[in-house]
Motif scaffolding. Structure first.
Motif, PDB file in Angstrom:
ATOM      1  N   LEU A  90       0.833  -1.199   0.000  1.00  0.00           N
ATOM      2  CA  LEU A  90       0.000   0.000   0.000  1.00  0.00           C
ATOM      3  C   LEU A  90       0.870   1.253   0.000  1.00  0.00           C
ATOM      4  O   LEU A  90       0.603   2.216  -0.729  1.00  0.00           O
ATOM      5  N   MET A  91       1.936   1.235   0.789  1.00  0.00           N
ATOM      6  CA  MET A  91       2.836   2.386   0.827  1.00  0.00           C
ATOM      7  C   MET A  91       3.537   2.597  -0.511  1.00  0.00           C
ATOM      8  O   MET A  91       3.730   3.733  -0.941  1.00  0.00           O
ATOM      9  N   GLU A  92       3.887   1.510  -1.193  1.00  0.00           N
ATOM     10  CA  GLU A  92       4.500   1.634  -2.518  1.00  0.00           C
ATOM     11  C   GLU A  92       3.546   2.314  -3.489  1.00  0.00           C
ATOM     12  O   GLU A  92       3.928   3.202  -4.252  1.00  0.00           O
ATOM     13  N   VAL A  93       2.287   1.888  -3.456  1.00  0.00           N
ATOM     14  CA  VAL A  93       1.278   2.489  -4.336  1.00  0.00           C
ATOM     15  C   VAL A  93       1.095   3.960  -3.984  1.00  0.00           C
ATOM     16  O   VAL A  93       1.055   4.823  -4.869  1.00  0.00           O
ATOM     17  N   PHE A  94       1.017   4.255  -2.677  1.00  0.00           N
ATOM     18  CA  PHE A  94       0.861   5.641  -2.239  1.00  0.00           C
ATOM     19  C   PHE A  94       2.019   6.499  -2.746  1.00  0.00           C
ATOM     20  O   PHE A  94       1.813   7.577  -3.294  1.00  0.00           O
ATOM     21  N   ARG A  95       3.251   6.000  -2.583  1.00  0.00           N
ATOM     22  CA  ARG A  95       4.425   6.765  -3.022  1.00  0.00           C
ATOM     23  C   ARG A  95       4.419   6.989  -4.531  1.00  0.00           C
ATOM     24  O   ARG A  95       4.891   8.018  -5.016  1.00  0.00           O
ATOM     25  N   SER A  96       3.867   6.023  -5.283  1.00  0.00           N
ATOM     26  CA  SER A  96       3.828   6.213  -6.735  1.00  0.00           C
ATOM     27  C   SER A  96       2.863   7.335  -7.118  1.00  0.00           C
ATOM     28  O   SER A  96       3.061   8.012  -8.117  1.00  0.00           O
ATOM     29  N   PHE A  97       1.827   7.564  -6.309  1.00  0.00           N
ATOM     30  CA  PHE A  97       0.899   8.662  -6.557  1.00  0.00           C
ATOM     31  C   PHE A  97       1.426   9.980  -5.994  1.00  0.00           C
ATOM     32  O   PHE A  97       1.154  11.038  -6.538  1.00  0.00           O
ATOM     33  N   ASP A  98       2.168   9.916  -4.899  1.00  0.00           N
ATOM     34  CA  ASP A  98       2.703  11.098  -4.233  1.00  0.00           C
ATOM     35  C   ASP A  98       4.004  11.512  -4.921  1.00  0.00           C
ATOM     36  O   ASP A  98       5.100  11.295  -4.438  1.00  0.00           O
ATOM     37  N   ARG A  99       3.884  12.155  -6.072  1.00  0.00           N
ATOM     38  CA  ARG A  99       5.032  12.435  -6.941  1.00  0.00           C
ATOM     39  C   ARG A  99       6.092  13.333  -6.308  1.00  0.00           C
ATOM     40  O   ARG A  99       7.271  13.145  -6.539  1.00  0.00           O
ATOM     41  N   ASP A 100       5.672  14.305  -5.498  1.00  0.00           N
ATOM     42  CA  ASP A 100       6.665  15.198  -4.901  1.00  0.00           C
ATOM     43  C   ASP A 100       7.156  14.687  -3.543  1.00  0.00           C
ATOM     44  O   ASP A 100       8.019  15.302  -2.923  1.00  0.00           O
ATOM     45  N   GLY A 101       6.612  13.565  -3.067  1.00  0.00           N
ATOM     46  CA  GLY A 101       7.090  12.934  -1.842  1.00  0.00           C
ATOM     47  C   GLY A 101       6.798  13.687  -0.563  1.00  0.00           C
ATOM     48  O   GLY A 101       7.460  13.478   0.453  1.00  0.00           O
ATOM     49  N   ASN A 102       5.770  14.550  -0.564  1.00  0.00           N
ATOM     50  CA  ASN A 102       5.479  15.335   0.625  1.00  0.00           C
ATOM     51  C   ASN A 102       4.516  14.646   1.602  1.00  0.00           C
ATOM     52  O   ASN A 102       4.146  15.216   2.618  1.00  0.00           O
ATOM     53  N   GLY A 103       4.092  13.428   1.266  1.00  0.00           N
ATOM     54  CA  GLY A 103       3.185  12.697   2.161  1.00  0.00           C
ATOM     55  C   GLY A 103       1.717  12.936   1.882  1.00  0.00           C
ATOM     56  O   GLY A 103       0.851  12.438   2.608  1.00  0.00           O
ATOM     57  N   TYR A 104       1.421  13.690   0.843  1.00  0.00           N
ATOM     58  CA  TYR A 104       0.037  13.978   0.455  1.00  0.00           C
ATOM     59  C   TYR A 104      -0.124  13.718  -1.034  1.00  0.00           C
ATOM     60  O   TYR A 104       0.814  13.915  -1.805  1.00  0.00           O
ATOM     61  N   ILE A 105      -1.323  13.328  -1.427  1.00  0.00           N
ATOM     62  CA  ILE A 105      -1.622  13.168  -2.855  1.00  0.00           C
ATOM     63  C   ILE A 105      -2.568  14.303  -3.233  1.00  0.00           C
ATOM     64  O   ILE A 105      -3.710  14.363  -2.769  1.00  0.00           O
ATOM     65  N   THR A 106      -2.060  15.219  -4.060  1.00  0.00           N
ATOM     66  CA  THR A 106      -2.887  16.344  -4.502  1.00  0.00           C
ATOM     67  C   THR A 106      -3.784  15.897  -5.653  1.00  0.00           C
ATOM     68  O   THR A 106      -3.575  14.830  -6.239  1.00  0.00           O
ATOM     69  N   ALA A 107      -4.758  16.715  -5.972  1.00  0.00           N
ATOM     70  CA  ALA A 107      -5.647  16.417  -7.099  1.00  0.00           C
ATOM     71  C   ALA A 107      -4.848  16.318  -8.393  1.00  0.00           C
ATOM     72  O   ALA A 107      -5.115  15.450  -9.231  1.00  0.00           O
ATOM     73  N   ALA A 108      -3.851  17.190  -8.553  1.00  0.00           N
ATOM     74  CA  ALA A 108      -3.030  17.171  -9.762  1.00  0.00           C
ATOM     75  C   ALA A 108      -2.216  15.869  -9.839  1.00  0.00           C
ATOM     76  O   ALA A 108      -2.107  15.266 -10.912  1.00  0.00           O
ATOM     77  N   GLU A 109      -1.656  15.442  -8.717  1.00  0.00           N
ATOM     78  CA  GLU A 109      -0.890  14.188  -8.697  1.00  0.00           C
ATOM     79  C   GLU A 109      -1.799  13.003  -9.011  1.00  0.00           C
ATOM     80  O   GLU A 109      -1.423  12.102  -9.770  1.00  0.00           O
ATOM     81  N   LEU A 110      -2.991  13.025  -8.439  1.00  0.00           N
ATOM     82  CA  LEU A 110      -3.948  11.947  -8.690  1.00  0.00           C
ATOM     83  C   LEU A 110      -4.340  11.925 -10.166  1.00  0.00           C
ATOM     84  O   LEU A 110      -4.332  10.862 -10.795  1.00  0.00           O
ATOM     85  N   ALA A 111      -4.651  13.080 -10.708  1.00  0.00           N
ATOM     86  CA  ALA A 111      -5.038  13.157 -12.115  1.00  0.00           C
ATOM     87  C   ALA A 111      -3.894  12.686 -13.018  1.00  0.00           C
ATOM     88  O   ALA A 111      -4.117  11.926 -13.978  1.00  0.00           O
ATOM     89  N   GLY A 112      -2.649  13.099 -12.699  1.00  0.00           N
ATOM     90  CA  GLY A 112      -1.505  12.667 -13.509  1.00  0.00           C
ATOM     91  C   GLY A 112      -1.295  11.170 -13.448  1.00  0.00           C
ATOM     92  O   GLY A 112      -1.046  10.518 -14.468  1.00  0.00           O
ATOM     93  N   SER A 113      -1.422  10.607 -12.267  1.00  0.00           N
ATOM     94  CA  SER A 113      -1.249   9.164 -12.109  1.00  0.00           C
ATOM     95  C   SER A 113      -2.358   8.387 -12.808  1.00  0.00           C
ATOM     96  O   SER A 113      -2.102   7.350 -13.432  1.00  0.00           O
ATOM     97  N   MET A 114      -3.571   8.889 -12.710  1.00  0.00           N
ATOM     98  CA  MET A 114      -4.707   8.212 -13.358  1.00  0.00           C
ATOM     99  C   MET A 114      -4.565   8.280 -14.883  1.00  0.00           C
ATOM    100  O   MET A 114      -4.917   7.332 -15.590  1.00  0.00           O
ATOM    101  N   ALA A 115      -4.029   9.385 -15.394  1.00  0.00           N
ATOM    102  CA  ALA A 115      -3.818   9.513 -16.838  1.00  0.00           C
ATOM    103  C   ALA A 115      -2.793   8.481 -17.308  1.00  0.00           C
ATOM    104  O   ALA A 115      -2.967   7.857 -18.364  1.00  0.00           O
ATOM    105  N   ILE A 116      -1.748   8.287 -16.511  1.00  0.00           N
ATOM    106  CA  ILE A 116      -0.730   7.298 -16.863  1.00  0.00           C
ATOM    107  C   ILE A 116      -1.313   5.888 -16.830  1.00  0.00           C
ATOM    108  O   ILE A 116      -1.065   5.090 -17.719  1.00  0.00           O
TER     109      ILE A 116
END
Length: 119
Positions: A90-116
């Protein structure tokens, strides 16, 4: 209380609920038939010999029945190990969505990951 203690507490509650559902005579223990029903409900189909061996391994006090603490002693270490593996995945998946590594998944990060993922 650590995350693992919380997880184990929740697992114990769930295991107790399952145990109680299959304790048909509500005596606080499972007979061989009740244990067989529980295992079948979990998708396992042990033979009579396998069930007899399992019961003998679980029955630490030798009364021919499986009490809740005997079930926990057998099952919880495996469940805890699996939870730790799942937590790491689960943490691996979270880190793959948390692109800037700040511990949060922003809407932009989520949208970018979903597009990929969508490609």
């Amino acid at each position: 209380m650590t995350v693992m203690e919380i997880v184990q507490s929740e697992q114990l509650k769930q295991l107790k609920d399952i145990f109680m559902r299959f304790d048909m005579d509500l005596d606080g223990s499972l007979t061989q038939l009740e244990l067989a029903a529980l295992l079948r409900a979990l998708g396992l189909k042990p033979t009579g010999d396998q069930l007899h061996i399992l019961l003998a391994d679980m029955d630490s006090n030798g009364n021919g029945l499986v009490e809740f603490d005997e079930l926990v002693a057998l099952i919880l270490p495996d469940i805890s190990e699996q939870v730790l593996v799942n937590q790491e995945q689960l943490m691996e998946v979270f880190r793959s969505f948390d692109r800037d590594g700040n511990g949060y998944i922003t809407a932009a990060e989520l949208a970018g990951s979903m597009a990929i993922i969508g490609n």
